[in-house]
Design an enzyme around this catalytic site. Structure first.
Site: not given
Length: 331
Positions: A86-87, A90, A99, A103, A106, A108, A267, A304, A311
């Site tokens: 996306r960037y 990186r 996980c 959470c 999350c 995702r 998000d 974001d 960001k």
């Protein structure tokens, strides 16, 4: 990990859990380590540990306009399975599907029901070949899921393969293990990570209650191995959306030699709307911290942007403008 609570029957045995929470599991599963549950205050229905770890009927009942299963358009920026670019400089590698704790905030959550289906075909060599063919990529971030749920051998395979690419300068690992599974941070793991420096580890403490002696020892092991540890907090309604809570968290992180890095605005991921605050509230908290806490305890407050916009810094900004060639600041 083997003793995580993750079945409907496990949920039913926990005190004070609403029977309506079981309906959530048809859409969003749950999993939580015994260690993390041990931090909860079971006499408090609004306990911040419980809110982060246990299903809430609002996950399927509350839906704000603009919510999206993939709010950051990660699928649109996935040139090969499991790798998000996306960037320009990186890439993010979805190295694990699992996980320690699922959470509830999350971004995702869309992957949970598939149990790792999103990683099928995501072979390490294919991702490494993509990075090798893109010399503008200087940083590789292992994420997931949580890459520290991988075995040491599998984690070593990922790190060594990307480290072998000449133009990859820095590796990064995103993990919540120091928070939810601090016993994973073993001496052997620290030595493994140290072999691949420069390597940064970003973790995810959201509340001062998570700053336990066990978590502090885990972060200390990493620091003594030469691994820089920073933290990404998410601003969450009913968990940490108060000035005094975040001040205690950021000051506690500094005592543990963990640098507060980002305070993320939550998000707009489907299933997380009940956690979202206003940006105005986040700015008010940051204004309350600015000038009253040392710079090493101040993260950048960022949003974001939906749709893969990246960001955006959300302030606070004290530069008012320029008059007669001089900068004007508010106090």
């Amino acid at each position: 990990m083997a003793h995580r609570l993750r079945r409907p029957g496990d949920l039913g045995r926990l005190p004070g859990v609403s029977p309506a929470a079981a309906a959530v599991l048809r859409v969003y599963p749950f999993a939580v380590t015994p260690y993390y549950l041990s931090l909860a205050d079971w006499s408090d229905p609004a306990d911040p540990i419980r809110r982060q770890a246990l299903p809430d009927p609002r996950e399927i009942a509350v839906r704000h306009p603009g919510s999206n299963p993939d709010p950051l358009a990660e699928a649109e920026h996935m040139p090969v399975p499991g790798l998000i670019h996306r960037y320009p400089d990186r890439v993010l590698v979805l190295a694990a599907a699992t996980c320690g704790v699922l959470c509830r905030h999350c971004n995702r959550k869309r992957f949970w029901r598939g149990g790792g289906r999103h990683l099928r075909g995501a072979r390490l060599e294919r991702m490494a070949a993509y990075v090798a063919a893109h010399p503008e990529v200087r940083e590789v971030i292992l994420s997931g899921g949580d890459p520290l749920t991988l075995s040491d051998a599998r984690l070593e395979a990922y790190l060594s393969r990307f480290r072998a690419i000449r133009h990859v300068e820095v590796l990064r690992v995103g993990t919540r293990a120091p928070v939810v599974l601090p016993m994973r941070i073993t001496g052997a793991l620290c030595r493994l990570l140290a072999r691949h420096r420069p390597l940064w580890l970003n973790t995810h403490f959201n509340h001062p209650r998570e700053l336990t002696a066990e978590a502090a020892r885990a972060c200390d092991r990493l620091s003594r191995a030469g691994i820089a540890v920073s933290n990404q907090t998410v601003l969450l309604r009913g968990v940490n959306d108060r000035l005094e809570v975040l001040r205690a968290l950021f000051h506690g992180l500094q005592r543990m030699m963990v640098r507060p890095y980002y305070l993320f605005h939550c998000d707009a991921a489907a299933g997380t709307d009940h956690f979202r605050t206003s940006v105005r509230q986040g700015l008010a908290i940051m204004e309350g911290l600015w000038g009253r806490s040392g710079g090493l305890t101040l993260p950048a407050y960022v949003v974001d942007l939906p749709g893969g916009g990246g960001k955006a810094a959300a302030g606070p900004v004290h530069l008012v403008g320029f008059e007669g060639g001089e900068a004007v600041f508010r106090t």
